[in-house]
Design an enzyme around this catalytic site. Sequence first.
Site, PDB file in Angstrom:
ATOM      1  N   ALA A   1      -5.552   2.473  11.777  1.00 52.26           N
ATOM      2  CA  ALA A   1      -4.094   2.462  11.649  1.00 52.26           C
ATOM      3  C   ALA A   1      -3.683   2.240  10.197  1.00 52.26           C
ATOM      4  CB  ALA A   1      -3.508   1.383  12.552  1.00 52.26           C
TER       5      ALA A   1
ATOM      6  N   GLN B   1      -4.068   5.472   8.258  1.00 52.29           N
ATOM      7  CA  GLN B   1      -2.987   6.421   8.514  1.00 52.29           C
ATOM      8  C   GLN B   1      -1.711   6.031   7.758  1.00 52.29           C
ATOM      9  OE1 GLN B   1      -2.647   6.372  12.761  1.00 52.29           O
ATOM     10  NE2 GLN B   1      -4.616   7.415  13.096  1.00 52.29           N
ATOM     11  N   GLU B   2      -1.388   4.752   7.799  1.00 49.74           N
ATOM     12  CA  GLU B   2      -0.188   4.293   7.100  1.00 49.74           C
ATOM     13  C   GLU B   2      -0.362   4.374   5.588  1.00 49.74           C
ATOM     14  OE1 GLU B   2       0.801   1.158  10.717  1.00 49.74           O
ATOM     15  OE2 GLU B   2      -0.016   0.473   8.792  1.00 49.74           O
TER      16      GLU B   2
ATOM     17  N   ARG C   1      16.344   3.236  -4.523  1.00 52.49           N
ATOM     18  CA  ARG C   1      14.935   3.508  -4.786  1.00 52.49           C
ATOM     19  C   ARG C   1      14.061   2.304  -4.379  1.00 52.49           C
ATOM     20  NH1 ARG C   1      13.594   7.507  -7.902  1.00 52.49           N
ATOM     21  NH2 ARG C   1      15.566   7.384  -9.039  1.00 52.49           N
TER      22      ARG C   1
ATOM     23  N   GLU D   1       1.009  -4.421   8.595  1.00 56.15           N
ATOM     24  CA  GLU D   1      -0.238  -3.933   9.183  1.00 56.15           C
ATOM     25  C   GLU D   1      -1.422  -4.794   8.756  1.00 56.15           C
ATOM     26  OE1 GLU D   1      -2.752  -2.165  11.492  1.00 56.15           O
ATOM     27  OE2 GLU D   1      -0.645  -1.545  11.480  1.00 56.15           O
TER      28      GLU D   1
ATOM     29  N   GLU E   1     -13.632 -12.055  24.899  1.00 54.47           N
ATOM     30  CA  GLU E   1     -13.275 -11.911  26.300  1.00 54.47           C
ATOM     31  C   GLU E   1     -11.782 -11.641  26.450  1.00 54.47           C
ATOM     32  OE1 GLU E   1     -14.036 -15.457  28.436  1.00 54.47           O
ATOM     33  OE2 GLU E   1     -12.701 -16.698  27.210  1.00 54.47           O
ATOM     34  N   ARG E   2     -11.438 -11.016  27.574  1.00 53.07           N
ATOM     35  CA  ARG E   2     -10.034 -10.721  27.841  1.00 53.07           C
ATOM     36  C   ARG E   2      -9.305 -12.000  28.239  1.00 53.07           C
ATOM     37  NH1 ARG E   2      -8.685  -5.374  28.441  1.00 53.07           N
ATOM     38  NH2 ARG E   2     -10.427  -3.892  28.406  1.00 53.07           N
TER      39      ARG E   2
END
Length: 215
Positions: free
Chosen positions: A117, A120-121, A142, A156, A172-173
């Site tokens: 990510a 991409q940014e 500007r 990010e 773990e979840r």
Amino acid sequence: MRTSQATVGRASNGAPHAVGAGSATEHEAEHTAAGIEPFDDVSEPAPPNHADAAHGLNGSDGANLANDTQHEPLSPDDPLAPLPFNPYKGNRGLTRAWHAMKNSLAGFRVAIREESAFRQELTLAAILIPCGLLVPVDPVSRVLLLGSVLLVLIVELLNSSVEAAIDRISLERHELSRRAKDLGSAAVMVALGMCVMTWALIVGPLVAHWLEAVL
């Protein structure tokens, strides 16, 4: 038989004693004048005074007890407890700035290598930042254009650091782990929305004017 003038009274501690008739009468009169019935002046013993008990201790024992109270160690959760020694916080001045710059560059390298990510940014920023420098707008606009792009990168990076810290604790979840990562993603989405809104409001009218001139 002549009745004795002495009467049997009862002291405040409950023991019987003999008092004269005149003395008993005077005693009852005094209590009646004060609004107290006879034998009602018996009071409960006072509770023990802890201060007096402390004064009654031996001098050395009392001093030791006071020292233990003053120098009682703080628990790790106490906000007043001293922080543990961190060997990475010993640098000062230019040395600290140099190490901070190296750590920052290392963070950029990790984000570019590990976070898709962020890549991409960063690609989007490489396109928008030159456009923000070339577009004919006033200085405040500007700054808003460039700042909105940099804000996306900042958020990010923070989101990636939160995800790395959670994965360091456990893979773990867990509901709280999912919530933390979702909140970070929501922050990135807000930053992206702010970037799109800023560019649409500032550059949008210029693009529309150019299109009208061309068409």
